[in-house]
Design a protein around this motif. Structure first.
Motif, PDB file in Angstrom:
ATOM      1  N   ARG A 352      11.638 -96.471 -29.847  1.00 46.01           N
ATOM      2  CA  ARG A 352      12.976 -96.781 -29.253  1.00 46.01           C
ATOM      3  C   ARG A 352      13.677 -97.614 -30.092  1.00 46.01           C
ATOM      4  O   ARG A 352      14.764 -97.336 -30.674  1.00 46.01           O
ATOM      5  CB  ARG A 352      12.981 -97.016 -27.904  1.00 46.01           C
ATOM      6  N   GLN A 353      12.993 -98.686 -30.576  1.00 46.77           N
ATOM      7  CA  GLN A 353      13.743 -99.690 -31.447  1.00 46.77           C
ATOM      8  C   GLN A 353      13.865 -99.167 -32.786  1.00 46.77           C
ATOM      9  O   GLN A 353      15.090 -99.474 -33.353  1.00 46.77           O
ATOM     10  CB  GLN A 353      12.782-101.043 -31.398  1.00 46.77           C
ATOM     11  N   GLU A 354      12.909 -98.525 -33.623  1.00 47.93           N
ATOM     12  CA  GLU A 354      13.172 -98.095 -34.686  1.00 47.93           C
ATOM     13  C   GLU A 354      14.333 -96.704 -34.658  1.00 47.93           C
ATOM     14  O   GLU A 354      14.850 -96.752 -35.571  1.00 47.93           O
ATOM     15  CB  GLU A 354      11.733 -97.380 -35.110  1.00 47.93           C
ATOM     16  N   SER A 355      14.260 -96.006 -33.522  1.00 45.06           N
ATOM     17  CA  SER A 355      15.281 -95.051 -33.387  1.00 45.06           C
ATOM     18  C   SER A 355      16.828 -95.445 -33.328  1.00 45.06           C
ATOM     19  O   SER A 355      17.630 -95.282 -33.951  1.00 45.06           O
ATOM     20  CB  SER A 355      15.137 -94.421 -32.086  1.00 45.06           C
ATOM     21  N   ARG A 356      16.869 -96.784 -32.780  1.00 43.58           N
ATOM     22  CA  ARG A 356      18.155 -97.424 -32.447  1.00 43.58           C
ATOM     23  C   ARG A 356      18.611 -97.987 -33.902  1.00 43.58           C
ATOM     24  O   ARG A 356      19.817 -97.694 -34.368  1.00 43.58           O
ATOM     25  CB  ARG A 356      18.224 -98.571 -31.432  1.00 43.58           C
ATOM     26  N   ALA A 357      17.756 -98.551 -34.596  1.00 40.36           N
ATOM     27  CA  ALA A 357      18.152 -99.218 -36.009  1.00 40.36           C
ATOM     28  C   ALA A 357      18.283 -98.058 -36.658  1.00 40.36           C
ATOM     29  O   ALA A 357      19.362 -98.108 -37.710  1.00 40.36           O
ATOM     30  CB  ALA A 357      16.714 -99.955 -36.476  1.00 40.36           C
ATOM     31  N   GLU A 358      17.774 -96.916 -36.874  1.00 40.14           N
ATOM     32  CA  GLU A 358      18.049 -95.754 -37.763  1.00 40.14           C
ATOM     33  C   GLU A 358      19.366 -95.074 -37.523  1.00 40.14           C
ATOM     34  O   GLU A 358      19.941 -94.607 -38.378  1.00 40.14           O
ATOM     35  CB  GLU A 358      16.896 -94.751 -37.721  1.00 40.14           C
ATOM     36  N   ALA A 359      19.667 -95.213 -36.255  1.00 32.32           N
ATOM     37  CA  ALA A 359      20.608 -94.473 -35.799  1.00 32.32           C
ATOM     38  C   ALA A 359      22.169 -95.263 -36.448  1.00 32.32           C
ATOM     39  O   ALA A 359      23.082 -94.622 -36.926  1.00 32.32           O
ATOM     40  CB  ALA A 359      21.092 -94.343 -34.012  1.00 32.32           C
ATOM     41  N   PHE A 360      22.116 -96.655 -36.168  1.00 30.90           N
ATOM     42  CA  PHE A 360      23.155 -97.496 -36.860  1.00 30.90           C
ATOM     43  C   PHE A 360      23.335 -97.125 -38.470  1.00 30.90           C
ATOM     44  O   PHE A 360      24.183 -97.094 -39.055  1.00 30.90           O
ATOM     45  CB  PHE A 360      22.823 -98.851 -36.521  1.00 30.90           C
ATOM     46  N   ARG A 361      21.962 -96.819 -39.024  1.00 28.52           N
ATOM     47  CA  ARG A 361      22.112 -97.015 -40.611  1.00 28.52           C
ATOM     48  C   ARG A 361      22.628 -95.624 -40.789  1.00 28.52           C
ATOM     49  O   ARG A 361      23.347 -95.380 -41.685  1.00 28.52           O
ATOM     50  CB  ARG A 361      20.507 -96.824 -40.962  1.00 28.52           C
TER      51      ARG A 361
END
Length: 474
Positions: A352-361
Motif C-alpha cells: 500500500r505504501q509503495e503503491s501510494r508513492a509510485e502513484a504520485f511519481r
C-alpha cells in the motif's frame, strides 16, 4: 445589438476545497460570431463551458458571476440548454447512448416527426453515409466516426448557441476540414453564436472572431521534432502478430485482412489511416477488447489469447491500452488515485505504501500535481483525464503501450511533455509503443510507420534520417 448574444460577467468557479479554477472571467459573443477559448491543459477551458451551460460536475461550484442570453439572466439552465444549445464534448463516445444507434442518437435532438429524415441529413452533413453508419452503435464506430456523429447531433436542430469542446481532436484531415467548414457557415449569419474550446491555435486562427486565452502560458509554439534515432528498439521481440483478420463486428465487413506486425523492445511504431480504417480496432484487438476473426499473436514470446478474459496475469501486464476516450479507462466513481493504486497492487504486487508513492511519481511524470489524486474524473479537464489514463496504463509496467490518439486532447506543450516521457521510458526501460494517430508530428517521432489502406498494413519509415536497416512490418 447591445445585450444580444451571450454575455458572461465575472464568472468564478471553485472546487470543494475552495481552490479557484476560473477567476472573474468576462466573455461577450454577439450573434454571427465565433469565440474561442485557448490555453494549456488544465487552465479551465472546459470548466468555463460547463459553467456557462449550468452543468458543472460534482466538486465544482460557480461561486460568482452572471450568465446572460440576449440580455436576460439564464435562470433555468436545463430548459435553456434544451431549447437553445447544441453541445459537443471532448468525449463523444461517452456522450452517445451505448444502446442507441447513430441515427437514433442524432434524432434525439430533433422533433419527433423529423427524426429519421433530419438525422440522415445531419449525418450526411458531417461526411457520414447514413446507410452505412446509421445502424451502428457507439462501440461499432471509430473514434473519428463517433466524433462526427456527436457533431451531427449538436448541429441537427440548427441551435442558436453551439458549444464545441475540442471538436477537431482525433479527426483525420478531411474530417477536420469538414468540421471547420461547418463552423464557418455560422459566422456572420446574424443569428448563430458559437463558443469553441481548442488547444490547436491553427484551428483557432481559421474560425474565431475573438480568442480568449486562459492560463499563464500563452502563445507557445510547438517545438521542432527532436532527433529520436538513439531511442530506437533492440532485437528483442515484444509483440508479434501473424495472419490477423479483423471485422467491424463479428462476421461483418473486414477492416484488416491477413495482417502481420512485429514490434521490438524500445521501438515506436505509428499507425496511420483515415477515420474508420481500423487503427483503433487493431489496438483494441491487441488489448483483448475486440474479437479477431483469424490470426495468432505472441507477447514477450508467449502465446497471447485474443480475449482479455482468457489472459493470465503476465499477459495482462504485458500490454496496456490508453484510448481516445479516457473515461473508458477511468471509473467515474473512483478517484484518480484509486484508479492508479489498483494496477500497482494487482499487477505489480506493490505494498500500500509503495503503491501510494509510485502513484504520485506517475502523476508527476505525466505533468499532473498530486492534489489531483483526490479528484474524480468528471472534475478534471479533458487533457488532465488523458494524462491520468496514461499514468494508469503505465502503472502496470507494460512491455507494450498501445496508444490511441493520446495527444489529441492536449495542448502542444503538454503533448510534448507526454511524448518525451514515453521516449524516456523507451530508452530506459525498453517500453515498446504502437500508436494510432492523425498527428504528423507524433508519427515523425516513430521509428516506423504502418499505413492502413484498403484492409492492409503497409510499412514505411518515419520521416527522419534513420540509418537502421528496415524492419519488415510482417
Amino acid at each position: 445589438m447591445s445585450g444580444q448574444g451571450l454575455t458572461v460577467r465575472a464568472l468564478t468557479v471553485a472546487d470543494r476545497l475552495g481552490m479557484v479554477i476560473v477567476d472573474g472571467l468576462d466573455l461577450r459573443v454577439a450573434p454571427g460570431e465565433v469565440l474561442a477559448l485557448a490555453g494549456p491543459s488544465g487552465s479551465g477551458k472546459t470548466t468555463v463551458l460547463r459553467a456557462v451551460l449550468g452543468a458543472l460536475p460534482d466538486g465544482l461550484t460557480r461561486t460568482a458571476g452572471v450568465i446572460e442570453w440576449h440580455g436576460a439572466p439564464v435562470r433555468a439552465p436545463r430548459r435553456w440548454r434544451r431549447r437553445t444549445v447544441g453541445f459537443l464534448g471532448q468525449d463523444p463516445a461517452s456522450a452517445l447512448h451505448p444502446l442507441m444507434d447513430a441515427r437514433a442518437s442524432v434524432g434525439e435532438a430533433l422533433p419527433r416527426a423529423a427524426r429519421v429524415s433530419g438525422a440522415e441529413r445531419a449525418l450526411a452533413g458531417v461526411g457520414l453515409d447514413p446507410a452505412a453508419i446509421g445502424h451502428r452503435r457507439p462501440h461499432q464506430l471509430s473514434g473519428g466516426q463517433a466524433q462526427r456523429v456527436a457533431l451531427a447531433r449538436a448541429l441537427a436542430a440548427d441551435p442558436e448557441l453551439l458549444v464545441l469542446d475540442e471538436p477537431t481532436s482525433a479527426l483525420d484531415p478531411s474530417a477536420l476540414g469538414l468540421a471547420l467548414d461547418l463552423v464557418r457557415r455560422r459566422r456572420g449569419d446574424g443569428r448563430s453564436v458559437t463558443l469553441v474550446v481548442s488547444h490547436d491555435m491553427g484551428v483557432v486562427s481559421e474560425i474565431a472572431d475573438h480568442v480568449v486565452r486562459l492560463g499563464a502560458q500563452r502563445g507557445q509554439a510547438r517545438p521542432a521534432v527532436r532527433d529520436r534515432r538513439h531511442v530506437a528498439g533492440n532485437s528483442t521481440v515484444t509483440l508479434r502478430v501473424r495472419g490477423l483478420t479483423l471485422a467491424q463486428q463479428p462476421g461483418g465487413a473486414q477492416l484488416l485482412s491477413d495482417a502481420g506486425l512485429t514490434v521490438t523492445a524500445g521501438e515506436s511504431v505509428a499507425g496511420l489511416g483515415v477515420s474508420g480504417s481500423g487503427k483503433s480496432t487493431l489496438l483494441r484487438a491487441l488489448a483483448g477488447l475486440h474479437p479477431a476473426e483469424h490470426g495468432h499473436a505472441t507477447a514477450l514470446g508467449e502465446p497471447l489469447s485474443w480475449a482479455v478474459a482468457d489472459r493470465d496475469a503476465a499477459a495482462l501486464r504485458s500490454l496496456a491500452l490508453v484510448g481516445q476516450n479516457p473515461m473508458d479507462a477511468l471509473n467515474p466513481a473512483r478517484t484518480v488515485g484509486a484508479a492508479l493504486l489498483r494496477p500497482l497492487r494487482t499487477l505489480r504486487g506493490l505494498s500500500r505504501q509503495e503503491s501510494r508513492a509510485e502513484a504520485f511519481r506517475l502523476l508527476a511524470a505525466v505533468g499532473l500535481p498530486r492534489e489531483l489524486a483526490r479528484r474524480h474524473p468528471a472534475a478534471l479537464s479533458g487533457g488532465q483525464r488523458q494524462r491520468a489514463a496514461l499514468a494508469r496504463a503505465l502503472a502496470g509496467g507494460p512491455a507494450v503501450l498501445l496508444a490511441d490518439e493520446i495527444t489529441a486532447a492536449l495542448d502542444d506543450r503538454t503533448a510534448d511533455l507526454v511524448l518525451d516521457l514515453i521516449d524516456t521510458l523507451r530508452r530506459e526501460t525498453g517500453l515498446a509503443v504502437l500508436t494510432a494517430t492523425h498527428d504528423p508530428l507524433v508519427a515523425a517521432r516513430a521509428d516506423r510507420v504502418l499505413r492502413i489502406e484498403e484492409g492492409r498494413l503497409r510499412h514505411s519509415h518515419a520521416h527522419h534520417d534513420d540509418r537502421r536497416p528496415p524492419v519488415d512490418a510482417r
